[in-house]
Design a protein around this motif. Sequence first.
Motif, PDB file in Angstrom:
ATOM      1  N   GLY A  35       0.805  -1.223   0.000  1.00  0.00           N
ATOM      2  CA  GLY A  35       0.000   0.000   0.000  1.00  0.00           C
ATOM      3  C   GLY A  35       0.836   1.271   0.000  1.00  0.00           C
ATOM      4  O   GLY A  35       0.307   2.364   0.174  1.00  0.00           O
ATOM      5  N   ASP A  36       2.143   1.152  -0.210  1.00  0.00           N
ATOM      6  CA  ASP A  36       3.037   2.319  -0.239  1.00  0.00           C
ATOM      7  C   ASP A  36       3.263   2.728  -1.690  1.00  0.00           C
ATOM      8  O   ASP A  36       4.151   2.219  -2.363  1.00  0.00           O
ATOM      9  CB  ASP A  36       4.369   1.979   0.439  1.00  0.00           C
ATOM     10  N   HIS A  37       2.443   3.662  -2.158  1.00  0.00           N
ATOM     11  CA  HIS A  37       2.509   4.121  -3.550  1.00  0.00           C
ATOM     12  C   HIS A  37       3.107   5.518  -3.661  1.00  0.00           C
ATOM     13  O   HIS A  37       2.769   6.273  -4.569  1.00  0.00           O
ATOM     14  CB  HIS A  37       1.104   4.092  -4.173  1.00  0.00           C
ATOM     15  N   GLN A  38       4.017   5.868  -2.737  1.00  0.00           N
ATOM     16  CA  GLN A  38       4.661   7.176  -2.808  1.00  0.00           C
ATOM     17  C   GLN A  38       5.269   7.348  -4.205  1.00  0.00           C
ATOM     18  O   GLN A  38       5.869   6.427  -4.767  1.00  0.00           O
ATOM     19  CB  GLN A  38       5.743   7.316  -1.731  1.00  0.00           C
ATOM     20  N   PHE A  39       5.138   8.541  -4.762  1.00  0.00           N
ATOM     21  CA  PHE A  39       5.522   8.782  -6.154  1.00  0.00           C
ATOM     22  C   PHE A  39       6.971   8.445  -6.462  1.00  0.00           C
ATOM     23  O   PHE A  39       7.293   8.066  -7.588  1.00  0.00           O
ATOM     24  CB  PHE A  39       5.212  10.231  -6.553  1.00  0.00           C
ATOM     25  N   ILE A  40       7.873   8.540  -5.482  1.00  0.00           N
ATOM     26  CA  ILE A  40       9.282   8.250  -5.768  1.00  0.00           C
ATOM     27  C   ILE A  40       9.505   6.786  -6.121  1.00  0.00           C
ATOM     28  O   ILE A  40      10.546   6.428  -6.652  1.00  0.00           O
ATOM     29  CB  ILE A  40      10.228   8.662  -4.620  1.00  0.00           C
ATOM     30  N   HIS A  41       8.496   5.955  -5.841  1.00  0.00           N
ATOM     31  CA  HIS A  41       8.583   4.535  -6.161  1.00  0.00           C
ATOM     32  C   HIS A  41       7.853   4.175  -7.450  1.00  0.00           C
ATOM     33  O   HIS A  41       8.322   3.311  -8.190  1.00  0.00           O
ATOM     34  CB  HIS A  41       8.015   3.685  -5.022  1.00  0.00           C
TER      35      HIS A  41
END
Length: 149
Positions: A35-41
């Motif tokens: 659930g970690d969809h931070q844009f840097i990824h």
Amino acid sequence: MSPQELAAKVGETIGTSEWVEVTQEKINQFADATGDHQFIHVNEEAAKMTPFGGTIAHGFLTLSLIPMLRAKSDCPRPDGVKMGVNYGGNKVRFLAPVRSGKRVRGHFKLLELVEKRPGQWQETMETTIEIEGEDKPALIAEWMSQFFV
């Protein structure tokens, strides 16, 4: 090799893994799983505007590669292992980002191996995950696991 023979290697670097590519697909799958969809990824266009110059793997994705890298290494394996489990980490430091498309490999130094109960062994391994072509490793972790013979 018996667990006792492996215990004699405490203090030694006991193996290095194959190189493994950290693909954008793997990063996206990890984002979906956690659930970690931070844009840097996951957002290649937005990530280009950061100091990283593109998407990077989650630190926890890199950490989660330890068992797979160990399995793909030349580390000696104790005879008769019925099962192994992760036990935890004493120290974990994320030192450099793993950019999408980069290859990593693990280096394993045995810090401790003790028999907790008959047939139940606990090891502490210093694991360094190297990024191909880069000076700084992605991470250094003092990771603990147990195996049962």
